[in-house]
Design a protein around this motif. Structure first.
Motif, PDB file in Angstrom:
ATOM      1  N   THR A  82      25.270  -8.917   5.523  1.00 56.34           N
ATOM      2  CA  THR A  82      26.788  -8.862   5.412  1.00 56.34           C
ATOM      3  C   THR A  82      27.209  -7.667   4.670  1.00 56.34           C
ATOM      4  OG1 THR A  82      27.328 -10.168   3.430  1.00 56.34           O
ATOM      5  CG2 THR A  82      27.166 -11.330   5.553  1.00 56.34           C
ATOM      6  N   VAL A 395      27.147 -25.412   4.973  1.00 59.64           N
ATOM      7  CA  VAL A 395      27.289 -24.106   5.037  1.00 59.64           C
ATOM      8  C   VAL A 395      26.347 -23.184   3.975  1.00 59.64           C
ATOM      9  CG1 VAL A 395      28.804 -22.150   5.301  1.00 59.64           C
ATOM     10  CG2 VAL A 395      29.172 -24.190   6.473  1.00 59.64           C
ATOM     11  N   PRO A 396      25.616 -22.499   4.245  1.00 59.30           N
ATOM     12  CA  PRO A 396      24.682 -21.698   3.202  1.00 59.30           C
ATOM     13  C   PRO A 396      25.512 -20.530   2.698  1.00 59.30           C
ATOM     14  CG  PRO A 396      24.114 -21.024   5.230  1.00 59.30           C
ATOM     15  CD  PRO A 396      24.914 -21.968   5.804  1.00 59.30           C
TER      16      PRO A 396
ATOM     17  N   ASN B 448      24.637 -18.413  11.483  1.00 53.16           N
ATOM     18  CA  ASN B 448      24.482 -18.408   9.933  1.00 53.16           C
ATOM     19  C   ASN B 448      24.396 -16.887   9.672  1.00 53.16           C
ATOM     20  OD1 ASN B 448      23.636 -18.301   7.202  1.00 53.16           O
ATOM     21  ND2 ASN B 448      22.101 -19.632   7.509  1.00 53.16           N
ATOM     22  N   TYR B 449      25.322 -16.425   8.945  1.00 50.56           N
ATOM     23  CA  TYR B 449      25.489 -15.095   8.460  1.00 50.56           C
ATOM     24  C   TYR B 449      25.149 -14.731   7.475  1.00 50.56           C
ATOM     25  CZ  TYR B 449      30.480 -16.141   7.467  1.00 50.56           C
ATOM     26  OH  TYR B 449      31.361 -16.656   7.112  1.00 50.56           O
ATOM     27  N   GLY B 450      24.417 -15.584   6.362  1.00 49.05           N
ATOM     28  CA  GLY B 450      23.787 -15.321   5.183  1.00 49.05           C
ATOM     29  C   GLY B 450      24.846 -15.960   3.784  1.00 49.05           C
ATOM     30  N   THR B 451      26.106 -15.252   4.009  1.00 49.90           N
ATOM     31  CA  THR B 451      27.114 -15.897   3.148  1.00 49.90           C
ATOM     32  C   THR B 451      27.925 -17.035   3.640  1.00 49.90           C
ATOM     33  OG1 THR B 451      28.517 -14.000   3.662  1.00 49.90           O
ATOM     34  CG2 THR B 451      27.051 -13.682   1.748  1.00 49.90           C
ATOM     35  N   GLY B 452      27.602 -17.468   4.627  1.00 47.23           N
ATOM     36  CA  GLY B 452      28.448 -18.490   5.414  1.00 47.23           C
ATOM     37  C   GLY B 452      28.109 -18.586   6.883  1.00 47.23           C
ATOM     38  N   ALA B 453      28.741 -19.522   7.610  1.00 52.55           N
ATOM     39  CA  ALA B 453      28.436 -20.003   8.897  1.00 52.55           C
ATOM     40  C   ALA B 453      29.729 -20.128   9.913  1.00 52.55           C
ATOM     41  CB  ALA B 453      27.288 -20.913   8.886  1.00 52.55           C
ATOM     42  N   ASP B 499      31.530  -8.260   5.402  1.00 46.67           N
ATOM     43  CA  ASP B 499      31.280  -9.673   4.821  1.00 46.67           C
ATOM     44  C   ASP B 499      32.459 -10.491   5.679  1.00 46.67           C
ATOM     45  OD1 ASP B 499      30.706 -11.858   3.901  1.00 46.67           O
ATOM     46  OD2 ASP B 499      31.453 -11.375   1.772  1.00 46.67           O
ATOM     47  N   PRO B 500      31.963 -11.338   6.653  1.00 44.94           N
ATOM     48  CA  PRO B 500      32.719 -12.197   7.628  1.00 44.94           C
ATOM     49  C   PRO B 500      33.698 -12.862   6.381  1.00 44.94           C
ATOM     50  CG  PRO B 500      30.726 -12.056   8.460  1.00 44.94           C
ATOM     51  CD  PRO B 500      30.528 -11.470   7.262  1.00 44.94           C
ATOM     52  N   ASN B 501      33.135 -13.385   5.249  1.00 47.06           N
ATOM     53  CA  ASN B 501      33.807 -14.174   4.434  1.00 47.06           C
ATOM     54  C   ASN B 501      35.207 -13.499   4.058  1.00 47.06           C
ATOM     55  OD1 ASN B 501      31.991 -15.986   4.563  1.00 47.06           O
ATOM     56  ND2 ASN B 501      31.343 -15.814   2.483  1.00 47.06           N
TER      57      ASN B 501
END
Lengths: 416, 509
Positions: A82, A395-396, B448-453, B499-501
């Protein structure tokens, strides 16, 4: 000297999270110079903390030690998928230690009093960073006061015991979820704070001295649970339709300060050189979950931690160069208590190596100046927290982290 | 204390202090934000133009509002591209964050304010307030605009020279689109001519969604025009199309090819984005087929009321007018607990001459549209307590996508995507983005994009906005990342991800 003493006593303590979990192993300037090994050492009043039994082994009748350490660390984070990046702010922690021991020469008893700050955690991520649903910032401090009594059965065996009074402060902010915002797009968040959270524990030590040059120390520090009840929970940026659900309220939470067992030896390689080796076992498996019960619609926030018991291996050497100067060096390997998939960024720590150095200068007949230096590093590592629950799904949150910390400390050692 | 020790201690203190300040800060071996990592590859991003529909415009929550436009996938992409030679990216921003349109000062229910979620009613509701975006006050906005996304546009609309003419807004049916009227370069401009006229060095084309979506969201009330579109020397003739029809894939292929030619005419490279399966969006997956909770008494009463219909079906079987299989499919039965809704199904044998309506209970194969959520259980006739929609009165054709309608959509979508893929495969200048695969993944277990989903859960999944069709800002950020991956793959570029978050999901009241 006056200046240093004033400085030392007027500063409130605070700490950074750079030892295993939120344990901050900076409880004595002399010990820190030797990799924070010291359970079998009996050179200074620091034994009140490291091994109460060793109080009976001190040379002078009365000793006072006081020190302060300036600790600064930084954690960096990135996620290659990301492009998220974040660096923690660099708050300076100031762990304190003050110890006094009185061991009358013709008496088998020794009395001691200690004040120290063995737990602390100060991490400030940028507000609303990528992991803000887990933590924006946290500050945790605990100060211990420990009156102590030791008894020497004979020249080769002593026991010491001290009830420890712990008082904690916690301040923790995080966003309510990965997504909740008010109608202006500001992230909804909560700060929980509690202070004067008190509890009692104890410190028990045994000292075995088979010979003049060899000693074995064992110390056990009990688990203490700080039970925060009715702390303040402050909700911010809540959408108007949810303000009754997320009204400001109180919270209850328990914070575990785990039990710790230390076994170690000290050996005089020569008249002027001593080597010390300690193994610490910290019973972090008690820390199963960070549960915060809010007394409003937020209800129970349960955050699995499932830490494991973890060991720290310490080795240190002390060499008295001349009458005025003693040098120290040490190394320790600190194994993380955090299991794979449970890496929450409020304690962003992995296996670490600590390099330490120290020195004592004779300032006057009865007065020494102690200095310590510490550098801790954990190589960059990938870690995830996989147990954040959002609407029933986990959610990771993860990426690559790296942490370093440095401390420099000074103290005085007064014998009278 | 002698002078020697003072000197030593000074030395030691200063060296320790020095050590603690120098060389101890952590640093990654490969920092992701190191600008020297980024490269445009063989692409030139200096003049990026995005072409498409609502998904390109940044439409979300049932409206085109300013924050949504700022979080459109092309704008997110363009912001990242600035690090590798991308230029300014101008969008035809609306005036406010309400999103409603004004037509000569008048509001229009078809172009209302955006939705926000009210957790107390557990429903979306429109934001209150007077919108300020006048469609055509004193002529169009001054362009050119890099973002040529026009909400509601079907493939062939992009070529229409009536589409930006304000006079066409009041035609019946309307021949113009108010979103395009706002910023068309002239009253006779087409979206594609305005886009190609900017001689883009780089473009994204994401069109064809509405060619099936309006049919789907209307519950399949339109016609499937596949194979029946007249094709003349001038191209396909779409004049008989209703607004909810499925576009003929052959005709789609022809107009799509003309868009690709127009956009690449000045030597630019581009990205073609395919069409997701509409059944992957919450608009069709949120309302369960068995949305009717009943107690035993009510179930018994209802069964008695339907006894006449069920008996009539049995009679038809006896008379040889209906198969036993269809009779079983059509007979209606309730029990205590969750019950399947009663729906109208035009695919059933027409027995209206015998007083038997074409209705049956839904199965898991039927997709109930999101807008039927508030309708089920409400009274069709306020005077008649037995007229609850989906219980006493069947849901209408427009509330349900039955299997045959889903099949028509899937067939057309697959054909469009085959066309899009073939254009991408046949050119080194074109990259393909398989958004259909991304949306399937979001639907099937989450992305799942790593820092969230995110997943396709309505409100809870964070990927889809409150209209159940369009992504949230976070969803658009994920699309932007996927587009960047395709650009890297095709053109050897290396681009900084987002970062999608950092992008909002569903907005609450």
């Amino acid at each position: 000297m006056k200046k240093i003493i004033l400085f030392t006593t007027s500063l409130a303590m605070a700490s950074g999270a750079y030892a295993g979990g939120y344990r901050v192993s900076i409880q004595g300037q002399q010990a820190l110079g030797m990799g924070h090994a010291g359970v079998a050492m009996s050179d200074s009043a620091e034994t009140v903390f490291f091994n109460p039994a060793a109080m009976t082994r001190l040379e002078s009748e009365q000793q006072l030690t006081a020190g302060i350490t300036f600790l600064s660390g930084e954690t960096i984070f990135q996620n290659e998928t990301t492009g998220a990046t974040a660096d923690t702010d660099n708050p300076i922690g100031t762990p304190l230690n003050v110890y006094f021991v009185s061991s009358p020469e013709d008496d088998n008893f020794a009395f001691g009093l200690g004040l120290y700050t063995p737990y602390g955690n100060s991490v400030e991520w940028p507000t609303d960073w990528s992991g803000s649903h887990l933590v924006n910032n946290i500050e945790l401090k605990a100060i211990f006061v420990q009156p102590t009594l030791a008894y020497k059965f004979n020249d080769s065996f002593s026991v010491g015991f001290g009830p420890a009074f712990a008082s904690g402060v916690v301040d923790f902010n995080r966003n309510l979820s990965t997504s909740l915002v008010d109608n202006q797009g500001n992230r909804s968040n909560v700060t929980i704070s509690a202070s004067n959270v008190d509890a009692w524990g104890y410190n028990l030590g045994f000292m075995i001295t088979p010979s003049q040059d060899f000693s074995i120390g064992i110390s056990y520090r009990s688990k203490i649970t700080l039970e925060a009840r009715g702390g303040e929970a402050d909700f911010e940026n809540i959408p108007s339709s949810l303000v009754t659900v997320f009204a400001d309220t109180t919270f209850d939470a328990d914070l575990i300060l785990p039990a710790e067992l230390t076994i170690g030896i000290a050996y005089n390689l020569s008249e002027n050189t001593t080597i010390a080796v300690d193994i610490n076992q910290t019973y972090w498996s008690e820390y199963e979950s960070l549960d915060v019960q809010f007394n409003n619609g937020a209800g129970l926030s349960s955050n699995p931690r499932n830490w494991e018991d973890a060991s720290i291996y310490r080795i240190g050497v002390q060499h008295q160069l001349n009458e005025d100067l003693t040098l120290r060096a040490g190394l320790y390997l600190d194994k993380t208590p955090i299991k794979e998939g449970y890496f929450a960024p409020e304690t962003p720590r992995n296996d670490a190596t600590g390099f330490t150095a120290g020195a004592s200068f004779k300032l006057a007949e009865n007065l020494d100046l102690d200095l310590s230096f510490l550098y801790i590093t954990s190589n960059e590592f990938d870690a995830e927290y996989d147990h954040y629950n959002q609407s029933g799904t986990e959610v990771p949150f993860g990426g690559t982290y790296e942490t370093t910390a440095t401390s420099i400390g000074a103290g005085i050692n007064y014998k009278f | 204390m002698n002078s020697k020790t003072i000197t030593i201690s000074k030395l030691l203190i200063s060296s320790l202090a020095g050590l603690s300040l120098v060389g101890c800060a952590p640093e990654f071996d490969n920092p992701v934000d190191d600008s020297s990592n980024f490269d445009s590859g063989s692409a030139d991003f200096s003049n990026y133009v995005s072409v498409g529909d609502s998904l390109t415009a940044g439409y979300a929550d049932g409206a085109l509002y300013k924050m949504g436009q700022e979080n459109s996938f092309p704008n997110i992409l363009a912001t990242q591209l600035k690090q590798v030679g991308g230029g300014e990216f101008k969008q035809p921003l609306v005036n406010d964050n309400l999103g409603g349109l004004l037509f000569g000062g008048q509001e229009n229910p078809d172009f209302g304010n955006r939705l926000v979620f009210n957790p107390q009613t557990q429903s979306p509701e429109p934001l209150l307030g007077m919108p300020t975006t006048e469609v055509y006050a004193n002529g169009p906005l001054m362009g050119p605009f890099n973002n040529m996304g026009v909400p509601g546009a079907k493939s062939f609309h992009l070529a229409s020279t009536d589409y930006g003419n304000p006079a066409g807004l009041s035609a019946d049916p309307a021949t113009a689109n108010p979103y395009y009227v706002r910023f068309a370069s002239s009253t006779s401009a087409s979206v594609i001519s305005d886009a190609a006229g900017q001689a883009p060095t780089f473009f994204t084309l994401w069109i064809g969604n509405n060619d099936v979506l309006s049919y789907a969201t209307s519950g399949g009330v339109g016609e499937d025009q596949t194979g029946v579109t007249p094709i003349t020397a001038a191209g396909p003739d779409f004049s008989d199309y209703g607004s909810n029809d499925i576009t003929d894939p052959t005709a789609f292929g022809l107009v799509y090819g003309s868009f690709v030619n127009a956009l690449t005419a000045t030597g630019g490279k581009g990205v073609l984005i395919n069409i997701p399966d509409v059944s992957s969006i919450p608009f069709f997956t949120t309302v369960p087929y068995n949305a009717v909770p009943l107690d035993e008494t009510t179930a018994t009463t209802l069964n008695a009321a339907y006894a006449e219909y069920n008996g009539g079906l049995a009679q038809m079987v006896t008379n040889g007018l209906l198969s036993q299989i269809e009779a079983d499919q059509r007979s209606i039965s309730f029990a205590a607990g969750q019950n399947a809704v009663v729906i109208e199904d035009e695919d059933l044998t027409d027995l209206s001459d015998f007083g038997l309506p074409s209705m049956r209970q839904a199965t898991a194969d039927d997709l109930i549209v999101l807008t039927a959520s508030s309708k089920i259980g409400a009274l069709a006739d306020e005077e008649d307590p037995n007229s609850a929609w989906g219980v006493g009165v069947p849901l209408e054709d427009g509330d349900v996508l039955v299997a045959s309608e889903q099949q028509a959509i899937a067939t057309a979508t697959a054909a469009y995507n085959a066309t899009i893929q073939s254009f991408a495969d046949n050119s080194d200048e074109l990259a393909l983005v398989d958004v259909a695969a991304l949306m399937s993944q979001i639907k099937d277990g989450g992305f799942n994009y790593g820092t969230g989903a995110v997943n396709a859960g309505y409100v809870t999944g964070n990927a889809f906005s409150l209209d159940g069709v369009h992504p949230t800002a976070r969803g658009y950020a994920i699309v932007a990342n996927v587009v960047m991956a395709a650009i890297e793959n095709e053109f050897g570029a290396s681009l900084p991800r987002v970062d999608p978050n950092n992008y909002t999901a569903v907005l609450f009241k």
